[in-house]
Scaffold this motif. Structure first.
Motif, short mmCIF file in Angstrom:
data_model
loop_
_atom_site.label_atom_id
_atom_site.label_comp_id
_atom_site.label_asym_id
_atom_site.label_seq_id
_atom_site.Cartn_x
_atom_site.Cartn_y
_atom_site.Cartn_z
N ILE A 63 39.93 49.09 45.43
CA ILE A 63 40.22 50.40 45.99
C ILE A 63 41.60 50.45 46.66
N PRO A 64 42.02 49.43 47.46
CA PRO A 64 43.35 49.52 48.10
C PRO A 64 44.50 49.70 47.09
N HIS A 113 48.48 55.96 33.95
CA HIS A 113 48.92 54.71 34.57
C HIS A 113 48.14 53.54 34.00
N ALA A 114 48.68 52.33 34.18
CA ALA A 114 48.05 51.14 33.63
C ALA A 114 46.79 50.79 34.43
N ILE A 115 46.03 49.86 33.89
CA ILE A 115 44.80 49.42 34.57
C ILE A 115 45.19 48.64 35.82
N ILE A 116 44.66 49.09 36.96
CA ILE A 116 45.04 48.49 38.25
C ILE A 116 43.81 47.91 38.90
N GLY A 117 43.96 46.73 39.46
CA GLY A 117 42.85 46.09 40.15
C GLY A 117 42.97 44.57 40.12
N THR A 118 42.34 43.93 41.10
CA THR A 118 42.40 42.47 41.20
C THR A 118 41.03 41.84 41.16
N SER A 119 40.00 42.66 40.94
CA SER A 119 38.63 42.14 40.97
C SER A 119 38.33 41.30 39.74
N GLN A 173 38.09 40.34 33.82
CA GLN A 173 37.30 40.15 32.60
C GLN A 173 37.60 41.24 31.56
N THR A 174 37.75 42.47 32.03
CA THR A 174 38.07 43.58 31.11
C THR A 174 39.42 43.35 30.44
#
Length: 618
Positions: A485-486, A305-311, A316-317
């Motif tokens: 995490i959510p 799966h693709a990179i997931i996250g909102t942080s 930055q990544t």
């Protein structure tokens, strides 16, 4: 009488000397004029098979027919016919093909003994009348005849030379001189074998008695050779094919004639064809290896799966991925186990100009140290490694694409030096091979080490570290970005439920608070395992979370005797758990061997003994 026979009769009747029409396919004398019947001693109505007139001269007559077929006309005095009464007939035969039918040739036959007698009588009478002046004219005639013969030989495109029964050259045509660089002054009257044919191409001496040309004038053999060398005057060999044929003088073996051609261009074409076929075979092997590798990647249950996250860390990544993906710059990705370093490498490759070629993943810590070189650089069959077949390494498989070196710090130090040399020279040589192949790859490396020169230099050679650390990207651990995490938990839950064929339960606020409060030492990989385990445990519409407390639960000690099989099963399960925890990494401070407190070689032995595969810990 057929129209063919009438036409043949009219042809031979128009010729004053003995003439016949021969069907070379059936060996039949189609027709003959009276002079031929009288000369050969047979009845016109019942002519014999022509081969009966040849006796032992069939081979020489076939050489004559071959010349006739090649040149369109030919003559010979080397074939002696037999009359019907058994007496030999020394004769001159001239021939040309007839167009009235296939396989028909027109032959005229001159009795040389009779011709010699008439010529002698005529010349004696003429010389008696004409004296010395006429004799000189005859001498000029024969000199001119010899010159014409030389013109014929020199007009031939093939090299031709003759030699007598002693092996000494008697004539050499112009084509032979041009091909070999030798002149007539160099060759005539000399032992030609010791000049042209003295040594095999491998340097071994070539004795006269082993030479097919020698056998031609010693044992009356016609020899056709397709792959030998003659030696030029400048000392260089040229590949040739030749035919050597014995020649006779009044039924006495007088020597041989050799007709040869230079096959250098053909040999070069064959070499290029073999090289092209080898390149095709190499490409086929490489494609087969790539296909096998890609099939293995598809079959392993890795997170695609693709990179997931909102942080902020994820943002930055992603920004750094966008900056570097379009270039060929070397990238070093650092982070703890389970933080998604391989996922970042995939995203860089997927959005790069090399995306049409494969991304080859090589886990540097999951291969035995003795096998790392073969896996990375490849090997050839029968080399020092004892390989049974050619095998391209991961570097070759990544040609045109991207090589992902996971846990690069686990490479042995001597291999690190060789890898740096390959990357700098852009060429790779398989183990046991002497050829270097050009290499066009982009390298992405991943490490669990902190990207500081001080800490990396302990396990990475300084020069390799500097080469790989051109563009660093750091993957933050999950405990530093709880806001991711959510969405991660929801996405991983959908994947787990689809895999388990179960409905997707709801994640309550209490369950999510537990997930966000946990330290996640195994990062996203541990989160994936926790979510999949929860999907199995959840039998209702709410997700049931089980997290490790970090301390073993206290249980009452009970003396239970276990069988050897049960103990071995526990040991195997423990090895798999350790390998899963370290994502297949064996050696190093963060490897499974360190986690189990055993030597890496011991762990490799257990993996082999228990037949544990990559699929067991994924």
């Amino acid at each position: 009488m057929t129209q063919l026979a009438l036409s043949a009769d009219s042809i031979v009747a128009a010729v004053p000397e003995a003439a016949i029409v021969l069907n070379t396919h059936t060996d039949d004398i189609v027709t003959a004029n009276d002079a031929a019947c009288q000369l050969l001693g047979f009845q016109r109505e019942t002519p014999p098979r022509f081969s009966r007139l040849l006796g032992a001269q069939v081979q020489q007559f076939l050489v004559f027919l071959d010349e006739l077929d090649t040149r369109g006309a030919a003559w010979t005095r080397q074939v002696e016919l037999k009359r019907a009464d058994g007496h030999g007939l020394r004769c001159e035969i001239r021939g040309r093909p007839l167009r009235i039918t296939d396989h028909s040739v027109f032959l005229t036959i001159v009795d040389l003994d009779e011709l010699d007698r008439r010529t002698h009588d005529t010349e004696v009478a003429r010389l008696q009348r004409a004296g010395v002046t006429e004799w000189k004219r005859a001498e000029g005639f024969f000199a001119d005849l010899e010159r014409r013969n030389q013109l014929i030989l020199n007009a031939a495109g093939e090299g031709i030379y003759g030699l007598n029964a002693e092996g000494k050259a008697t004539f050499v045509n112009r084509a032979a001189q041009e091909m070999l660089g030798w002149t007539t002054d160099d060759l005539l009257g000399k032992d030609i074998h010791s000049i042209l044919h003295h040594t095999h191409v491998n340097g071994d001496h070539y004795h006269h008695h082993d030479c097919p040309i020698y056998k031609s004038f010693r044992f009356e053999q016609v020899n056709r050779i397709e792959d030998e060398v003659f030696w030029r005057k400048d000392g260089k060999p040229i590949p040739v094919e030749y035919i050597s044929t014995p020649i006779y003088d009044h039924q006495i073996l007088a020597g041989a004639v050799v007709i040869f051609r230079d096959i250098s261009e053909r040999k070069e074409s064959e070499r290029k064809l073999r090289q092209a076929m080898q390149e095709v075979a190499d490409l086929r092997d490489r494609l087969e290896q790539e296909n096998a590798y890609l099939q293995e990647e598809i079959n392993t249950e890795r997170a695609h799966h693709a990179i997931i996250g909102t942080s902020t860390a994820i943002a930055q990544t992603l920004a750094r991925i966008d900056l570097v993906a379009g270039t060929d710059a070397t990238v070093m990705i650092s982070g703890e186990h389970g933080t998604g370093k391989s996922l970042v490498a995939k995203e860089i490759h997927k959005t790069s100009p090399r995306s049409r070629r494969p991304l080859i993943h090589f886990n540097c810590g999951s291969v035995l140290p003795s096998e790392v070189e073969a896996e990375l650089f490849g090997q050839v069959r029968g080399g020092a490694s004892g390989a049974k077949q050619d095998k391209p390494g991961k570097l070759e498989l990544a040609h045109g694409g991207t090589l992902f070196l996971d846990d690069v710090e686990d490479l042995p130090h001597d291999v690190q030096g060789k890898l740096l040399h390959v990357l700098q020279t852009k060429s790779v040589r398989r183990l046991g091979d002497v050829r270097e192949k050009p290499l066009d790859i982009r390298v992405i490396a991943a490490t669990t080490l902190s990207l500081t020169k001080r800490s990396a230099s302990e396990q990475l050679r300084e020069q390799l570290y500097m080469y790989l650390n051109l563009f660093p990207i750091t993957c933050a651990p999950l405990r530093e970005r709880p806001e991711d995490i959510p969405p991660l938990a929801a996405h991983l839950l959908e994947i787990a439920c689809a895999k388990l064929n179960r409905p997707v339960p709801a994640i309550t606020e209490r369950a999510m608070h537990r997930l966000q409060s946990y330290r996640w030492p195994g990062n996203v990989r541990e989160l994936r395992n926790v979510i999949e385990r929860a999907a199995i445990l959840s039998t209702k519409d709410k997700l049931r979370i089980e997290l490790s407390s970090g301390a073993p639960s206290e249980t009452k000690s009970v003396d239970v005797v276990k069988t050897e099989a049960e103990i071995q099963s526990i040991v195997r399960a423990n090895v798999i758990a350790a390998m899963r925890s370290t994502n297949g990494k064996v050696s190093g401070p963060n490897g499974a061997a360190s986690l189990l407190d055993i030597r890496p070689t011991t762990l490799y032995s257990r993996i082999k003994a228990f037949q544990i595969t990559h699929a067991d810990w994924n």
